[in-house]
Write a protein that holds these residues in place. Structure first.
Motif, PDB file in Angstrom:
ATOM      1  N   VAL A 177      71.021  56.092  47.302  1.00 49.05           N
ATOM      2  CA  VAL A 177      70.942  55.257  46.099  1.00 49.05           C
ATOM      3  C   VAL A 177      71.271  56.080  44.857  1.00 49.05           C
ATOM      4  CG1 VAL A 177      69.356  53.931  44.643  1.00 49.05           C
ATOM      5  CG2 VAL A 177      69.329  53.618  47.110  1.00 49.05           C
ATOM      6  N   VAL A 178      70.781  57.324  44.810  1.00 51.77           N
ATOM      7  CA  VAL A 178      71.094  58.209  43.679  1.00 51.77           C
ATOM      8  C   VAL A 178      72.599  58.457  43.608  1.00 51.77           C
ATOM      9  CG1 VAL A 178      70.833  60.574  42.815  1.00 51.77           C
ATOM     10  CG2 VAL A 178      68.829  59.309  43.590  1.00 51.77           C
ATOM     11  N   ARG A 179      73.208  58.723  44.776  1.00 54.59           N
ATOM     12  CA  ARG A 179      74.654  58.974  44.816  1.00 54.59           C
ATOM     13  C   ARG A 179      75.429  57.756  44.309  1.00 54.59           C
ATOM     14  NH1 ARG A 179      78.069  57.278  48.360  1.00 54.59           N
ATOM     15  NH2 ARG A 179      76.482  56.945  49.937  1.00 54.59           N
ATOM     16  N   ALA A 180      75.056  56.576  44.791  1.00 54.55           N
ATOM     17  CA  ALA A 180      75.751  55.360  44.358  1.00 54.55           C
ATOM     18  C   ALA A 180      75.533  55.101  42.874  1.00 54.55           C
ATOM     19  CB  ALA A 180      75.282  54.166  45.181  1.00 54.55           C
ATOM     20  N   GLY A 181      74.322  55.368  42.390  1.00 52.98           N
ATOM     21  CA  GLY A 181      74.035  55.151  40.969  1.00 52.98           C
ATOM     22  C   GLY A 181      74.842  56.074  40.074  1.00 52.98           C
ATOM     23  N   ILE A 182      74.932  57.350  40.460  1.00 54.31           N
ATOM     24  CA  ILE A 182      75.725  58.303  39.663  1.00 54.31           C
ATOM     25  C   ILE A 182      77.202  57.910  39.718  1.00 54.31           C
ATOM     26  CG2 ILE A 182      76.510  60.697  39.521  1.00 54.31           C
ATOM     27  CD1 ILE A 182      73.716  61.511  40.505  1.00 54.31           C
ATOM     28  N   TYR A 183      77.677  57.598  40.909  1.00 56.54           N
ATOM     29  CA  TYR A 183      79.077  57.211  41.071  1.00 56.54           C
ATOM     30  C   TYR A 183      79.385  55.970  40.242  1.00 56.54           C
ATOM     31  CZ  TYR A 183      83.233  55.566  43.675  1.00 56.54           C
ATOM     32  OH  TYR A 183      84.473  55.123  44.045  1.00 56.54           O
ATOM     33  N   PHE A 184      78.543  54.970  40.360  1.00 60.68           N
ATOM     34  CA  PHE A 184      78.734  53.723  39.638  1.00 60.68           C
ATOM     35  C   PHE A 184      78.649  53.951  38.128  1.00 60.68           C
ATOM     36  CE2 PHE A 184      76.819  49.812  37.840  1.00 60.68           C
ATOM     37  CZ  PHE A 184      77.842  48.936  38.124  1.00 60.68           C
ATOM     38  N   GLY A 185      77.579  54.590  37.691  1.00 58.09           N
ATOM     39  CA  GLY A 185      77.360  54.775  36.251  1.00 58.09           C
ATOM     40  C   GLY A 185      78.425  55.630  35.594  1.00 58.09           C
ATOM     41  N   LEU A 186      78.632  56.820  36.137  1.00 56.47           N
ATOM     42  CA  LEU A 186      79.599  57.739  35.542  1.00 56.47           C
ATOM     43  C   LEU A 186      81.027  57.206  35.692  1.00 56.47           C
ATOM     44  CD1 LEU A 186      79.969  60.453  34.118  1.00 56.47           C
ATOM     45  CD2 LEU A 186      80.152  61.507  36.378  1.00 56.47           C
ATOM     46  N   GLY A 187      81.326  56.621  36.839  1.00 60.53           N
ATOM     47  CA  GLY A 187      82.675  56.096  37.066  1.00 60.53           C
ATOM     48  C   GLY A 187      83.032  54.984  36.103  1.00 60.53           C
ATOM     49  N   ILE A 188      82.102  54.064  35.868  1.00 58.26           N
ATOM     50  CA  ILE A 188      82.352  52.957  34.935  1.00 58.26           C
ATOM     51  C   ILE A 188      82.535  53.478  33.512  1.00 58.26           C
ATOM     52  CG2 ILE A 188      81.303  50.921  33.858  1.00 58.26           C
ATOM     53  CD1 ILE A 188      82.316  50.295  36.587  1.00 58.26           C
ATOM     54  N   VAL A 189      81.679  54.409  33.121  1.00 55.81           N
ATOM     55  CA  VAL A 189      81.773  54.952  31.753  1.00 55.81           C
ATOM     56  C   VAL A 189      83.110  55.660  31.564  1.00 55.81           C
ATOM     57  CG1 VAL A 189      80.815  56.689  30.186  1.00 55.81           C
ATOM     58  CG2 VAL A 189      79.295  55.110  31.368  1.00 55.81           C
ATOM     59  N   LEU A 190      83.496  56.494  32.525  1.00 51.63           N
ATOM     60  CA  LEU A 190      84.766  57.216  32.395  1.00 51.63           C
ATOM     61  C   LEU A 190      85.967  56.261  32.471  1.00 51.63           C
ATOM     62  CD1 LEU A 190      84.031  60.434  34.480  1.00 51.63           C
ATOM     63  CD2 LEU A 190      84.103  60.202  31.992  1.00 51.63           C
ATOM     64  N   LEU A 218      83.110  62.513  42.829  1.00 49.39           N
ATOM     65  CA  LEU A 218      82.922  63.941  43.072  1.00 49.39           C
ATOM     66  C   LEU A 218      81.607  64.435  42.478  1.00 49.39           C
ATOM     67  CD1 LEU A 218      84.147  66.570  44.185  1.00 49.39           C
ATOM     68  CD2 LEU A 218      85.217  66.893  41.952  1.00 49.39           C
ATOM     69  N   THR A 219      81.303  64.013  41.265  1.00 52.06           N
ATOM     70  CA  THR A 219      80.057  64.415  40.620  1.00 52.06           C
ATOM     71  C   THR A 219      78.853  63.913  41.405  1.00 52.06           C
ATOM     72  OG1 THR A 219      81.165  64.326  38.478  1.00 52.06           O
ATOM     73  CG2 THR A 219      78.760  64.339  38.462  1.00 52.06           C
ATOM     74  N   ALA A 220      78.922  62.686  41.881  1.00 50.04           N
ATOM     75  CA  ALA A 220      77.810  62.118  42.650  1.00 50.04           C
ATOM     76  C   ALA A 220      77.563  62.916  43.925  1.00 50.04           C
ATOM     77  CB  ALA A 220      78.103  60.661  42.982  1.00 50.04           C
ATOM     78  N   TRP A 221      78.621  63.267  44.636  1.00 46.68           N
ATOM     79  CA  TRP A 221      78.445  64.033  45.876  1.00 46.68           C
ATOM     80  C   TRP A 221      77.895  65.423  45.589  1.00 46.68           C
ATOM     81  CZ3 TRP A 221      77.808  62.431  50.512  1.00 46.68           C
ATOM     82  CH2 TRP A 221      78.375  61.230  50.931  1.00 46.68           C
ATOM     83  N   ILE A 222      78.356  66.056  44.519  1.00 45.24           N
ATOM     84  CA  ILE A 222      77.864  67.390  44.196  1.00 45.24           C
ATOM     85  C   ILE A 222      76.386  67.347  43.831  1.00 45.24           C
ATOM     86  CG2 ILE A 222      78.022  69.260  42.494  1.00 45.24           C
ATOM     87  CD1 ILE A 222      81.072  68.793  42.504  1.00 45.24           C
ATOM     88  N   VAL A 223      75.996  66.389  42.990  1.00 46.12           N
ATOM     89  CA  VAL A 223      74.593  66.285  42.577  1.00 46.12           C
ATOM     90  C   VAL A 223      73.698  66.004  43.779  1.00 46.12           C
ATOM     91  CG1 VAL A 223      72.968  64.873  41.253  1.00 46.12           C
ATOM     92  CG2 VAL A 223      75.082  65.650  40.196  1.00 46.12           C
ATOM     93  N   VAL A 224      74.076  65.076  44.635  1.00 44.44           N
ATOM     94  CA  VAL A 224      73.254  64.744  45.793  1.00 44.44           C
ATOM     95  C   VAL A 224      73.187  65.916  46.765  1.00 44.44           C
ATOM     96  CG1 VAL A 224      73.147  63.256  47.838  1.00 44.44           C
ATOM     97  CG2 VAL A 224      73.505  62.275  45.593  1.00 44.44           C
ATOM     98  N   SER A 225      74.278  66.643  46.922  1.00 48.84           N
ATOM     99  CA  SER A 225      74.253  67.825  47.784  1.00 48.84           C
ATOM    100  C   SER A 225      73.283  68.868  47.245  1.00 48.84           C
ATOM    101  CB  SER A 225      75.646  68.439  47.898  1.00 48.84           C
ATOM    102  OG  SER A 225      76.527  67.538  48.510  1.00 48.84           O
TER     103      SER A 225
END
Length: 161
Positions: free
Chosen positions: A14-27, A42-49
């Motif tokens: 859920v954290v990965r999807a939230g970061i991907y969704f949030g950051l991706g939409i903003v960018l 990429l940012t979402a995968w790095i943060v979750v890792s």
């Protein structure tokens, strides 16, 4: 999976999807289009890792895993792994093939908005995926005990809600 840590893996999903969704939409909104979505992914995968490494280090003992090549039938497992990687790659390419075609026919801005809306739908897929993973873990215990009545009861309750 199978170690009783689904609450951690699902939370990280859920954290990965939230970061991907949030950051991706903003960018994507700030004229980065598809590149913004890729940066979000990429940012979402790095943060979750990075978040998952300390948990894995505390709960997994890598030194205790001893495998002999004869026991694990290396060729069989490598063949299965290659097939799974290929299937996953083909499945994900199907999800994003329309974006590649759309880039040829539309402007980058329109493609970015399409990807953003597609990401919203993918974010909604989290709920059925989470239910599936929870059910898989629960149902496998019932199946091992040949408790078909509990499986039917659980699946009817989940389907109702």
């Amino acid at each position: 999976m199978g170690m009783g840590n689904e609450h951690v893996s699902e939370t990280l999903g859920v954290v990965r999807a939230g970061i991907y969704f949030g950051l991706g939409i903003v960018l994507a909104y700030f004229d980065m289009d598809v590149l913004g979505m890729l940066i979000g992914l990429l940012t979402a995968w790095i943060v979750v890792s990075l978040l998952s490494f300390p948990y894995a280090k505390r709960h997994l003992v890598v030194r205790s895993i001893k495998l002999s090549l004869e026991e694990m039938k290396l060729k069989k497992y490598v063949s299965f792994s290659v097939q799974m990687v290929l299937m996953t790659f083909l499945m994900h390419s199907l999800y994003h093939l329309d974006i590649l075609f759309l880039r040829l026919m539309r402007t980058p801005e329109e493609t970015g908005w399409y990807k953003a809306s597609l990401l919203t739908v993918e974010f909604l897929w989290i709920v059925p995926s989470a239910v599936q993973l929870v059910l898989l873990h629960s149902v496998s215990k019932y199946w091992a005990n040949n408790d078909i009545k509990s499986i039917n009861s659980l699946s009817s309750r989940i389907t109702r809600y």
